[in-house]
Design an enzyme around this catalytic site. Structure first.
Site, PDB file in Angstrom:
ATOM      1  N   TYR A  64       0.852  -1.184   0.000  1.00  0.00           N
ATOM      2  CA  TYR A  64       0.000   0.000   0.000  1.00  0.00           C
ATOM      3  C   TYR A  64       0.893   1.241   0.000  1.00  0.00           C
ATOM      4  O   TYR A  64       1.633   1.482   0.951  1.00  0.00           O
ATOM      5  CB  TYR A  64      -0.910   0.030   1.224  1.00  0.00           C
ATOM      6  CG  TYR A  64      -1.991  -1.029   1.271  1.00  0.00           C
ATOM      7  CD1 TYR A  64      -2.251  -1.848   0.169  1.00  0.00           C
ATOM      8  CD2 TYR A  64      -2.756  -1.214   2.413  1.00  0.00           C
ATOM      9  CE1 TYR A  64      -3.246  -2.810   0.218  1.00  0.00           C
ATOM     10  CE2 TYR A  64      -3.758  -2.177   2.468  1.00  0.00           C
ATOM     11  CZ  TYR A  64      -3.997  -2.973   1.377  1.00  0.00           C
ATOM     12  OH  TYR A  64      -4.975  -3.934   1.420  1.00  0.00           O
ATOM     13  N   ALA A  96     -18.560  -1.535  -2.353  1.00  0.00           N
ATOM     14  CA  ALA A  96     -18.397  -1.880  -3.776  1.00  0.00           C
ATOM     15  C   ALA A  96     -17.778  -0.730  -4.551  1.00  0.00           C
ATOM     16  O   ALA A  96     -18.311  -0.282  -5.570  1.00  0.00           O
ATOM     17  CB  ALA A  96     -19.725  -2.303  -4.393  1.00  0.00           C
ATOM     18  N   GLY A 147     -24.714   5.413  -2.917  1.00  0.00           N
ATOM     19  CA  GLY A 147     -25.813   6.231  -3.391  1.00  0.00           C
ATOM     20  C   GLY A 147     -25.388   7.438  -4.203  1.00  0.00           C
ATOM     21  O   GLY A 147     -26.231   8.227  -4.636  1.00  0.00           O
ATOM     22  N   LYS A 148     -24.095   7.580  -4.435  1.00  0.00           N
ATOM     23  CA  LYS A 148     -23.620   8.781  -5.145  1.00  0.00           C
ATOM     24  C   LYS A 148     -23.811   8.703  -6.661  1.00  0.00           C
ATOM     25  O   LYS A 148     -23.764   9.724  -7.344  1.00  0.00           O
ATOM     26  CB  LYS A 148     -22.151   9.042  -4.830  1.00  0.00           C
ATOM     27  CG  LYS A 148     -21.189   8.060  -5.445  1.00  0.00           C
ATOM     28  CD  LYS A 148     -19.726   8.457  -5.231  1.00  0.00           C
ATOM     29  CE  LYS A 148     -19.295   8.260  -3.817  1.00  0.00           C
ATOM     30  NZ  LYS A 148     -17.832   8.475  -3.648  1.00  0.00           N
TER      31      LYS A 148
END
Length: 333
Positions: free
Chosen positions: A53, A206, A212-213
């Site tokens: 990372y 996900a 909801g954007k």
């Protein structure tokens, strides 16, 4: 925050784990430390990072946070992963020996609470790694060991080999799992449950699709993860702009409204309470995003909402052998 045991022999961990993948990339060190503070203040106890990372930057950032917060190391569990960080990456014992030592140095600790093999290796059998896992626990470099992104049969085999050879038990598997990615329910989750592993899951929103954007028939806003996704990635617009996906998102929005929460919070609550799941790993690019996720730490959906989301997101059953298994498993004389 609610605590759950990680597998049959692992430590107790908070219902939500924290993922540090954005450190060294989308998140600068000041924001990263603010996120870690917010997570620990909310009662979170498991921090998950990896050697690849930010090319090691994530581990360094987490290590500096630990060093600057007296007493916090005793309150949190530190998990990292190795497999992909250096040239010559593999699961031959020589490679992870080098990888874990480098991770410990970057983190500034003598021991991690959970060391995870970050992925399988098709050139080297899992048999070869048993001695390494026993070695790092025996040497005090790791308290517990787990795997990430392994197929179910390899999880089962590695757990069996460790038991047969007197090694440390596997306590966890880390997988992607959410309302749009449920194929792990066929083999991977059951294999882990049967072997006594806890399940840590990444990607619960996900890649932003379940927050909801995004809207049907409207391209994703510039700067969002989906707008920036490569054509080959699972979150790419052309892959998920389907009636099936939008049906899941529509149902999620309705469930969220009924519970007075955001779609992302409802998605977290659904997956956190799935059979075999110990803790979703919440990550974020901003402190505000993280606080929104943490606000769902005590959220449990009602039975009707769970059933609706489970039904609408059920993936089609693959052909052989799964369709046949569905038919014959219920046959009894």
């Amino acid at each position: 925050m609610e605590a759950r045991q990680l597998g049959g022999s692992g430590p107790a961990v908070s219902r939500f784990a924290f993922g540090a993948m954005t450190f060294g990339g989308d998140t600068d060190e000041a924001a990263a430390h603010e996120m870690l503070d917010a997570y620990a203040d909310a009662g979170g106890t498991l921090i998950d990072t990896a050697d690849n990372y930010g090319n090691g930057t994530s581990e360094r950032v987490v290590g500096r946070w630990l060093n600057s917060r007296p007493g916090v190391r005793e309150r949190v569990l530190l998990a990292t992963k190795g497999r992909f960080g250096y040239p010559g990456a593999s699961l031959t014992p020589a490679y992870p020996r080098r990888a874990i030592d480098a991770s410990l140095a970057r983190l500034g600790v003598d021991q991690v609470d959970l060391y995870q093999l970050h992925g399988p290796d098709d050139e080297h059998r899992v048999d070869e790694i048993v001695e390494f896992l026993a070695e790092i626990v025996g040497a005090g470099k790791a308290r517990h060991v787990g795997v990430s992104n392994f197929p179910g049969w390899q999880v089962a085999k590695l757990a069996r080999l460790l038991a047969e050879r007197g090694g440390p038990p596997l306590v966890s598997q880390r997988i992607q799992y959410n309302l749009l990615a449920r194929a792990v329910e066929w083999e991977v989750v059951p294999a882990g449950v049967d072997a006594g592993l806890g399940t840590l899951l990444y990607g619960p929103p996900a890649q932003g699709w379940l927050t909801g954007k995004y809207r049907r028939d409207r391209r994703p806003p510039a700067g969002t993860r989906v707008a920036q996704a490569g054509e080959q990635t699972s979150e790419a617009w052309h892959r998920r702009d389907t009636d099936e996906v939008w049906s899941v998102i529509d149902a999620l929005r309705e469930v969220a409204r009924a519970h007075g929460v955001t779609p992302g919070q409802a998605a977290l609550a659904w997956v956190a309470d799935r059979p075999g799941v110990t803790a979703p790993i919440v990550g974020a690019r901003t402190v505000a995003q993280l606080r929104e996720s943490l606000a769902a730490a005590a959220l449990h959906l009602d039975g009707e909402a769970i059933a609706r989301l489970t039904e609408v997101s059920a993936p089609p059953t693959p052909n052989y052998p799964y369709q046949m298994i569905e038919r014959i498993a219920g046959w009894h004389g």
